[in-house]
Design a protein around this motif. Sequence first.
Motif, mmCIF file in Angstrom:
data_model
loop_
_atom_site.group_PDB
_atom_site.id
_atom_site.type_symbol
_atom_site.label_atom_id
_atom_site.label_comp_id
_atom_site.label_asym_id
_atom_site.label_seq_id
_atom_site.Cartn_x
_atom_site.Cartn_y
_atom_site.Cartn_z
ATOM 1 N N ALA A 1 0.205 6.562 30.085
ATOM 2 C CA ALA A 1 0.382 5.376 29.241
ATOM 3 C C ALA A 1 -0.980 4.775 28.909
ATOM 4 O O ALA A 1 -1.242 4.367 27.774
ATOM 5 C CB ALA A 1 1.260 4.352 29.945
ATOM 6 N N GLN A 2 -1.862 4.755 29.896
ATOM 7 C CA GLN A 2 -3.209 4.243 29.665
ATOM 8 C C GLN A 2 -3.976 5.159 28.716
ATOM 9 O O GLN A 2 -4.708 4.696 27.836
ATOM 10 C CB GLN A 2 -3.954 4.114 30.992
ATOM 11 C CG GLN A 2 -5.321 3.438 30.870
ATOM 12 C CD GLN A 2 -5.984 3.247 32.220
ATOM 13 O OE1 GLN A 2 -5.716 3.982 33.163
ATOM 14 N NE2 GLN A 2 -6.845 2.250 32.323
ATOM 15 N N GLU A 3 -3.794 6.472 28.878
ATOM 16 C CA GLU A 3 -4.461 7.424 27.991
ATOM 17 C C GLU A 3 -3.991 7.255 26.549
ATOM 18 O O GLU A 3 -4.782 7.351 25.606
ATOM 19 C CB GLU A 3 -4.193 8.857 28.462
ATOM 20 C CG GLU A 3 -4.887 9.228 29.756
ATOM 21 C CD GLU A 3 -6.398 9.190 29.615
ATOM 22 O OE1 GLU A 3 -6.922 9.739 28.626
ATOM 23 O OE2 GLU A 3 -7.047 8.594 30.483
ATOM 24 N N ALA B 1 6.466 6.599 30.930
ATOM 25 C CA ALA B 1 7.262 6.634 29.705
ATOM 26 C C ALA B 1 7.668 5.226 29.288
ATOM 27 O O ALA B 1 7.661 4.886 28.097
ATOM 28 C CB ALA B 1 8.493 7.508 29.906
ATOM 29 N N VAL B 2 8.031 4.390 30.275
ATOM 30 C CA VAL B 2 8.385 3.000 29.981
ATOM 31 C C VAL B 2 7.199 2.282 29.346
ATOM 32 O O VAL B 2 7.333 1.575 28.342
ATOM 33 C CB VAL B 2 8.830 2.269 31.265
ATOM 34 C CG1 VAL B 2 8.919 0.765 31.023
ATOM 35 C CG2 VAL B 2 10.176 2.799 31.737
ATOM 36 N N ARG C 1 4.177 0.201 24.521
ATOM 37 C CA ARG C 1 3.021 0.244 23.616
ATOM 38 C C ARG C 1 3.466 0.541 22.186
ATOM 39 O O ARG C 1 2.949 -0.036 21.227
ATOM 40 C CB ARG C 1 2.021 1.305 24.079
ATOM 41 C CG ARG C 1 1.253 0.939 25.340
ATOM 42 C CD ARG C 1 0.232 2.014 25.682
ATOM 43 N NE ARG C 1 -0.455 1.725 26.925
ATOM 44 C CZ ARG C 1 -1.517 0.941 27.042
ATOM 45 N NH1 ARG C 1 -2.019 0.366 25.961
ATOM 46 N NH2 ARG C 1 -2.084 0.730 28.211
ATOM 47 N N LEU C 2 4.412 1.448 22.044
ATOM 48 C CA LEU C 2 4.893 1.801 20.706
ATOM 49 C C LEU C 2 5.555 0.602 20.037
ATOM 50 O O LEU C 2 5.355 0.350 18.843
ATOM 51 C CB LEU C 2 5.874 2.968 20.799
ATOM 52 C CG LEU C 2 5.312 4.285 21.342
ATOM 53 C CD1 LEU C 2 6.416 5.339 21.427
ATOM 54 C CD2 LEU C 2 4.168 4.793 20.482
ATOM 55 N N MET D 1 -13.789 11.743 23.626
ATOM 56 C CA MET D 1 -12.912 11.908 24.783
ATOM 57 C C MET D 1 -11.859 12.959 24.481
ATOM 58 O O MET D 1 -11.280 12.973 23.411
ATOM 59 C CB MET D 1 -12.222 10.573 25.113
ATOM 60 C CG MET D 1 -11.249 10.678 26.282
ATOM 61 S SD MET D 1 -10.412 9.096 26.604
ATOM 62 C CE MET D 1 -11.784 8.123 27.158
ATOM 63 N N ARG D 2 -11.602 13.843 25.426
ATOM 64 C CA ARG D 2 -10.549 14.846 25.267
ATOM 65 C C ARG D 2 -9.315 14.325 25.977
ATOM 66 O O ARG D 2 -9.355 13.991 27.160
ATOM 67 C CB ARG D 2 -10.975 16.178 25.878
ATOM 68 C CG ARG D 2 -9.910 17.273 25.730
ATOM 69 C CD ARG D 2 -10.489 18.623 26.138
ATOM 70 N NE ARG D 2 -9.491 19.672 26.015
ATOM 71 C CZ ARG D 2 -8.767 20.114 27.029
ATOM 72 N NH1 ARG D 2 -8.925 19.582 28.215
ATOM 73 N NH2 ARG D 2 -7.888 21.074 26.858
ATOM 74 N N TYR D 3 -8.216 14.233 25.246
ATOM 75 C CA TYR D 3 -7.014 13.648 25.808
ATOM 76 C C TYR D 3 -6.100 14.748 26.322
ATOM 77 O O TYR D 3 -5.374 15.374 25.575
ATOM 78 C CB TYR D 3 -6.296 12.804 24.753
ATOM 79 C CG TYR D 3 -7.095 11.594 24.389
ATOM 80 C CD1 TYR D 3 -8.051 11.665 23.385
ATOM 81 C CD2 TYR D 3 -6.927 10.409 25.074
ATOM 82 C CE1 TYR D 3 -8.808 10.563 23.063
ATOM 83 C CE2 TYR D 3 -7.682 9.305 24.754
ATOM 84 C CZ TYR D 3 -8.618 9.382 23.746
ATOM 85 O OH TYR D 3 -9.363 8.288 23.434
ATOM 86 N N VAL D 4 -6.164 14.982 27.607
ATOM 87 C CA VAL D 4 -5.319 15.981 28.245
ATOM 88 C C VAL D 4 -4.445 15.269 29.256
ATOM 89 O O VAL D 4 -4.925 14.488 30.070
ATOM 90 C CB VAL D 4 -6.155 17.069 28.946
ATOM 91 C CG1 VAL D 4 -5.253 18.056 29.649
ATOM 92 C CG2 VAL D 4 -7.020 17.783 27.928
#
Length: 438
Positions: A43-45, A74-75, A80-81, A1-4
């Motif tokens: 966020a899902q990516e 961003a929230v 997730r972090l 998967m390419r994450y763009v």
Amino acid sequence: MRYVIALIMLLAAPVQAATLALGGDATMGCTLSLNGEIARGDAQEVGFFLEDYGLLGGGQRLCLNSAGGSFADAVQIAQRLVAQGIGTAVAEGAVCNGACALAFIGGTSAGAPDRRLHPGGRLGFHAPQITDAERAYTRAEVDTAYGVALIALSEVITLQSQSDFDFPASLLAELVATPPQSVRRVDTVADAALWRVTVTPVLAPDLPAKTLTEHACHNAALALWDVPGSAVQSLPEAFVNAQSVTSEGLELTTVYAFADNRARCRLTLTQGAPQIGSAGYPEIGARTAPLTAAMLHDPDRLLADLTAGQTPLAQIVARYTDGAVPPVALAQTTVQTCAPEAPQMRVTNVTEFVNMRVAPSFGARILRQAPKGEVLDLITAEPRFVGPSARRAACQSACSQPDQTAERAACITDNVLWHHVRAGGQTGWISRKYLGAP
């Protein structure tokens, strides 16, 4: 998967896409990078990225370089972090504003804030933006955009109220009060201390011990109680230099003022980076604030004026002891770490080879096979701790206690410690369990 990551803000014009990638600024200890504006759905990516590369479970740090974007995402990224125990950083020359700064605040490691800012990086906060193009809008467009902004703001407030999220109330107040067209930057040492941002790497100032202590105690009070600087005052006449050199390093106590009350501020200087010890007020509460070289500077000092680098702990301690504790003697009494003594390590405890991976996780993609006996260069001496937060914290504690030899060995056997290494023209991660002295 390419994450763009493409920015899709409400009523916004198309902009250049951002990317998620493995690797990052070595000075800041980054294993991941995000560059570009944050868009809806990102966020899902980010979640997919962490899962696909086996980066769940902590031990990572995300370098951020973004002008902003979707506050709602961003929230979620920040959440997730926190959940995964992933730290954040803004490297030299990088910019992290608006939504990016909100994601940055989610940086966490071993259950504690882990958000690092290079003195040459820029970090700024502002309220959610409604539009970013100057044109005439219909009433319906404005109402819709305003509603989205209110939802984003409510999500920020909800985030601040979560017990497992370290979001200072004073920072939330500044964020809400700063218009989207402006930026409230983390400009001074006091700003960073108040909002528990670790400014690193920074050289310690060449100042008298009394001045260093006043700066450290002032900045620690900001970090511990989230109070404005005017509530913390020094008491020069009450300075007490009661110090002792122990296995923990140097301990000293001084009388300081917090909220118009005199209290003892206790500093402990110990070996480590970016932390050089801790500071607290035992008469007010049991908590202590991590002490960094940046916190030895005047609270009003601009971060841009700080010099990047690392001052040996022995030099700092010598200012308190009039040079009576030479570097060699200090090295014998300071806390031990799990960092190898040599800059290289050899592959061991395997039959034929060990896999070098893109991240400190057995689920991460394999880069190459390092054969038994191969000598690898260490990129950084300190290991990365991975796994559940409680286990990471226990192993970090074991690495700081000279008498916990068995506990440290168990942490290595359990693959909690990983090292960032270079070999065969590639850099990657290998569990300490399979590395020995060269």
